[in-house]
Design a protein around this motif. Structure first.
Motif, short mmCIF file in Angstrom:
data_model
loop_
_atom_site.label_atom_id
_atom_site.label_comp_id
_atom_site.label_asym_id
_atom_site.label_seq_id
_atom_site.Cartn_x
_atom_site.Cartn_y
_atom_site.Cartn_z
N ILE A 26 -8.56 -42.93 -49.87
CA ILE A 26 -9.09 -42.61 -48.54
C ILE A 26 -9.42 -43.90 -47.82
CG2 ILE A 26 -10.92 -41.43 -47.27
CD1 ILE A 26 -11.23 -39.60 -49.70
N ARG A 27 -8.93 -44.00 -46.58
CA ARG A 27 -9.24 -45.15 -45.76
C ARG A 27 -8.81 -44.88 -44.32
NH1 ARG A 27 -7.02 -51.39 -46.57
NH2 ARG A 27 -8.31 -52.33 -44.94
N SER A 28 -9.60 -45.37 -43.37
CA SER A 28 -9.20 -45.29 -41.97
C SER A 28 -8.13 -46.35 -41.71
CB SER A 28 -10.41 -45.52 -41.05
OG SER A 28 -11.39 -44.54 -41.26
N ARG A 29 -7.06 -45.94 -41.05
CA ARG A 29 -5.94 -46.87 -40.82
C ARG A 29 -5.51 -46.83 -39.36
NH1 ARG A 29 -3.29 -48.64 -45.43
NH2 ARG A 29 -2.35 -50.06 -43.90
N ILE A 30 -4.88 -47.91 -38.95
CA ILE A 30 -4.34 -48.03 -37.59
C ILE A 30 -2.86 -48.39 -37.70
CG2 ILE A 30 -4.41 -49.39 -35.46
CD1 ILE A 30 -7.38 -49.67 -35.82
N VAL A 31 -2.03 -47.67 -36.95
CA VAL A 31 -0.59 -47.91 -36.94
C VAL A 31 -0.16 -48.18 -35.51
CG1 VAL A 31 1.68 -46.97 -37.44
CG2 VAL A 31 -0.24 -46.41 -38.94
N THR A 32 0.54 -49.27 -35.31
CA THR A 32 1.06 -49.64 -33.99
C THR A 32 2.59 -49.56 -34.02
OG1 THR A 32 -0.83 -51.07 -33.55
CG2 THR A 32 1.16 -51.45 -32.26
N PHE A 33 3.16 -48.97 -32.95
CA PHE A 33 4.62 -48.84 -32.90
C PHE A 33 5.08 -48.89 -31.45
CE2 PHE A 33 2.82 -44.64 -32.59
CZ PHE A 33 3.59 -44.00 -31.63
N ASP A 34 6.31 -49.23 -31.28
CA ASP A 34 6.96 -49.19 -29.96
C ASP A 34 7.71 -47.88 -29.84
OD1 ASP A 34 6.03 -51.72 -29.32
OD2 ASP A 34 7.80 -52.71 -30.18
N GLY A 35 7.48 -47.18 -28.75
CA GLY A 35 8.10 -45.87 -28.62
C GLY A 35 8.49 -45.54 -27.19
N SER A 36 9.41 -44.58 -27.09
CA SER A 36 9.82 -44.05 -25.79
C SER A 36 10.52 -42.72 -26.05
CB SER A 36 10.77 -45.01 -25.07
OG SER A 36 11.95 -45.22 -25.84
N GLY A 37 10.51 -41.88 -25.05
CA GLY A 37 11.18 -40.59 -25.20
C GLY A 37 10.48 -39.71 -26.22
N ILE A 38 11.25 -39.04 -27.07
CA ILE A 38 10.71 -38.10 -28.06
C ILE A 38 10.32 -38.87 -29.33
CG2 ILE A 38 11.15 -36.06 -29.43
CD1 ILE A 38 10.93 -35.57 -26.43
N VAL A 39 9.06 -38.73 -29.70
CA VAL A 39 8.54 -39.35 -30.92
C VAL A 39 7.89 -38.26 -31.76
CG1 VAL A 39 6.90 -40.99 -31.91
CG2 VAL A 39 8.19 -41.60 -29.85
N GLN A 40 8.30 -38.18 -33.02
CA GLN A 40 7.77 -37.16 -33.91
C GLN A 40 6.78 -37.80 -34.89
OE1 GLN A 40 10.16 -33.84 -36.01
NE2 GLN A 40 9.90 -35.39 -37.61
N LEU A 41 5.55 -37.21 -34.95
CA LEU A 41 4.54 -37.61 -35.93
C LEU A 41 4.50 -36.57 -37.03
CD1 LEU A 41 1.61 -38.63 -33.52
CD2 LEU A 41 3.43 -40.09 -34.44
N LEU A 42 4.67 -37.00 -38.26
CA LEU A 42 4.71 -36.08 -39.39
C LEU A 42 3.76 -36.59 -40.48
CD1 LEU A 42 6.21 -33.48 -40.34
CD2 LEU A 42 7.72 -35.00 -41.63
N LEU A 43 2.81 -35.73 -40.86
CA LEU A 43 1.83 -36.06 -41.90
C LEU A 43 1.99 -35.09 -43.06
CD1 LEU A 43 -1.51 -36.80 -40.00
CD2 LEU A 43 -0.51 -38.26 -41.76
N THR A 44 2.24 -35.61 -44.25
CA THR A 44 2.27 -34.77 -45.45
C THR A 44 1.05 -35.12 -46.30
OG1 THR A 44 3.64 -36.41 -46.61
CG2 THR A 44 4.78 -34.68 -45.41
#
Length: 643
Positions: free
Chosen positions: A162-180
């Motif tokens: 368990i830990r709080s995390r930060i993710v940075t990404f470059d995006g445009s248009g349709i972006v899918q976030l998927l958490l398993t």
């Protein structure tokens, strides 16, 4: 009616405090709540964002309408071309505390998949996703890329982290976030707190502000703990020790956000420890309030037993759930609600009883009422997630801890100062006794020497008488020449009628004689003096000690000490002259000690000045040509028998 006015005023004050506190937490609920933050939310798992929307709200909280697939781990490949053939529902973050989606027929623990589709502007920009603690292991996919993994969510090789995390990404248009996600041991399971999404600078700025606030509160509580422990141990004050323990529990409860930001942890032992710290804090608040408001022994004992027993039961249930997968979630929920409601109501009842019995508002009543209201607000407004700061109980706990710090700090400082004054008085008393003992030994030696001389004188007289009978005048002359230089009858010398002052002066007179310093003293003081004996000894002792040291540093010239003192016009006057080598450093009546290489102000002179100022007297230091003079005058309250 006049008799009831103070109680009525106190009762109205309590009502005002409760009303203002509820208003405060209501404002926090409305304006500092992620669930009340007015931005566009996803619909059916899709969040549509244009450039204008992002500019107006560069930070948003992903709460509503997540696609939720309970009991299964899905990958991006499963969503290619079509929606997977699996049970799906739309869930809000915080709506359910387990991975069963609120279905009582599905297991609380297990695996699940969260999915959200973002429709972003066509221009590629930098975005940041902040993920709070997710219980208890997961993988994050952004489009088809594995962006983050904590632990191992595969059931066969499950490893929680368990830990709080930060993710940075470059995006445009349709972006899918998927958490398993997989959880097999937590009290909460899956995505419990809303993720934060937006422009990188805005998300990181909010993240740093939040952590700085938590760090500031933690450091202040740590400082309060250290100082309270130190002062309570020195002053042996039980309430100060309770406050120090309260600060420790407060730090343990509120530091989880910092802990999960810095370190990756397991569920055990950190989460049970966090819960234990919170309910131990409730227990200590009850103890402190019982002590402050002088609650009857029976009521205090009963409240402590209920609060302590509830805390232990909660800890046992948490350990059962996290260690043995014991299905006690409902029982734990009811027990925690009972303990929060019970503590809040108990504190409020104590406040009402105090208003009926007392004409004055106890200093801790206000801050304790605010904390009680925070407990009630936590139960009455459960759908609250702070944007900045802490939850209701954390806010109330912060006000409680630092309010108690201000209130108790005065009591602690008084107790500590009393302890220091008592220790100083003890040291002064020991010093005075030591001087009087030394003076007694000097007197005893002088009396013994006088008795010995008197005893020997009889033998000498007998010898002289026999020689006289024989008219042996020459023998008498020879005997007298031999005897006279050896005769040295020691006289018992006193310097004052005041025994305490005489003991101090006699001690330093003996010290001066041993160091070949000419010593002359005359103190016209009565046997009893309307001035603290210990302070008189400190005055004379410090002045004479400094004078002896100054003479010892003198290498040339006559070394002398001349002390005079008397009482006139109800004032004690003392003048001390001593020789010195002419080398002295001072500024504005502050003289620098030779013991500290001339860098520190002399402790003896500082002590003398403190006593004179405490009795509204005057003191002057006059370094002249190889003569240092100290003169002081202290007013006394003399009546009969003034000297």
């Amino acid at each position: 009616m006049k008799k009831l006015n103070p109680q009525i005023r106190l009762g109205l004050l309590i009502l005002v405090i409760i009303s203002v506190s509820f208003a405060l937490f209501g404002l926090l609920y409305r304006f500092n709540n992620k669930y009340q933050y007015r931005t566009s939310q996803p619909i059916a798992g899709v969040l549509l964002l244009d450039q204008q929307d992002l500019q107006e709200h560069p930070v948003r909280f992903l709460i509503q309408q997540w696609e939720f697939y309970p009991g299964i781990l899905l990958s991006p490949d499963d969503f290619h071309q079509k929606t997977p053939d699996a049970y799906r529902q739309y869930a809000a973050i915080g709506q359910y505390s387990g991975l069963n989606g609120g279905n009582p027929f599905l297991p609380f623990h297990g695996s699940a998949t969260y999915r959200m589709t973002l429709s972003l502007p066509s221009q590629t920009q930098s975005y940041t996703l902040e993920l709070p603690e997710i219980y208890s292991s997961y993988r994050l996919y952004i489009n088809d890329r594995l962006a983050l993994e904590m632990g191992d969510p595969e059931p066969a090789s499950y490893d929680p982290e368990i830990r709080s995390r930060i993710v940075t990404f470059d995006g445009s248009g349709i972006v899918q976030l998927l958490l398993t996600v997989t959880d097999q041991s937590g009290i909460y399971s899956g995505l419990t707190y809303p993720p934060v999404f937006g422009f990188t600078n805005s998300v990181l700025g909010l993240h740093y502000i939040q952590n700085m606030l938590h760090l500031a509160v933690f450091l202040l509580a740590f400082l309060g703990t250290a100082l309270s422990f130190y002062m309570s141990v020195r002053s042996k004050w039980r309430r100060g020790l309770l406050f120090a323990l309260l600060c420790i529990c407060f730090m343990g409860y509120t530091s989880h956000s910092l802990l999960h930001t810095i370190l990756a942890t397991n569920v055990n032992p950190w989460y049970p420890l966090e819960i234990l710290c919170f309910y131990a804090m409730l227990f200590l608040v009850v103890l402190l309030q019982n002590s402050t408001l002088s609650v009857s022994k029976r009521t205090a004992l009963l409240s402590c037993i209920i609060s302590g027993t509830g805390t232990i039961l909660i800890l046992v249930l948490i350990l059962m759930i996290t260690c043995f997968h014991f299905p006690a979630g409902n029982l734990l929920s009811h027990l925690t609600s009972f303990l929060k409601y019970g503590t809040a109501l108990y504190l409020l009842i104590l406040a009402v009883i105090t208003s009926l019995r007392s004409k004055h508002c106890p200093r801790t009543l206000v801050i304790t009422l605010i904390f009680a209201v925070s407990l009630l607000a936590d139960r009455l407004m459960p759908l609250y997630e702070p944007i900045i700061g802490g939850w209701f109980v954390e806010v109330g706990g912060t006000i409680l801890v630092f309010g108690l710090a201000v209130v108790l700090w005065k009591d602690l400082s008084h107790a500590y100062n009393f302890c220091l004054s008592f220790e100083q008085s003890q040291q002064q008393l020991k010093y005075q006794i030591a001087l009087q003992t030394e003076h007694y030994h000097q007197l005893s030696r002088q009396v013994a020497a006088s008795r010995q001389a008197s005893h020997d004188l009889r033998h000498h007289m007998r010898t002289l008488r026999n020689l006289a009978k024989k008219n042996q005048l020459d023998e008498i002359r020879k005997y007298l020449d031999t005897y006279e230089p050896a005769v040295s009858l020691s006289e018992v010398q006193t310097y004052s009628a005041n025994s305490a002052a005489d003991a101090v002066v006699s001690y330093y007179a003996s010290t001066a004689k041993e160091n070949s310093i000419s010593f002359n003293a005359l103190l016209r003081l009565p046997p009893t003096l309307n001035f603290p004996t210990d302070e008189l000894c400190v005055l004379l002792g410090n002045l004479l000690e400094n004078a002896v040291e100054a003479c010892n540093r003198q290498e040339t010239g006559k070394r002398f000490i001349y002390l005079r003192g008397q009482i006139a016009d109800s004032k004690l006057g003392i003048i001390l002259d001593n020789s010195y080598n002419g080398d002295i450093r001072y500024s504005y009546d502050n003289f620098y000690s030779s013991k500290q290489n001339g860098m520190g102000i002399g402790i003896g002179i500082r002590s003398v000045k403190s006593i004179v100022e405490r009795h509204h007297g005057l003191i002057s230091f006059e370094p002249q040509d190889h003569i240092f003079q100290v003169s002081l005058m202290i007013p006394l309250e003399y009546g009969e028998g003034e000297v």
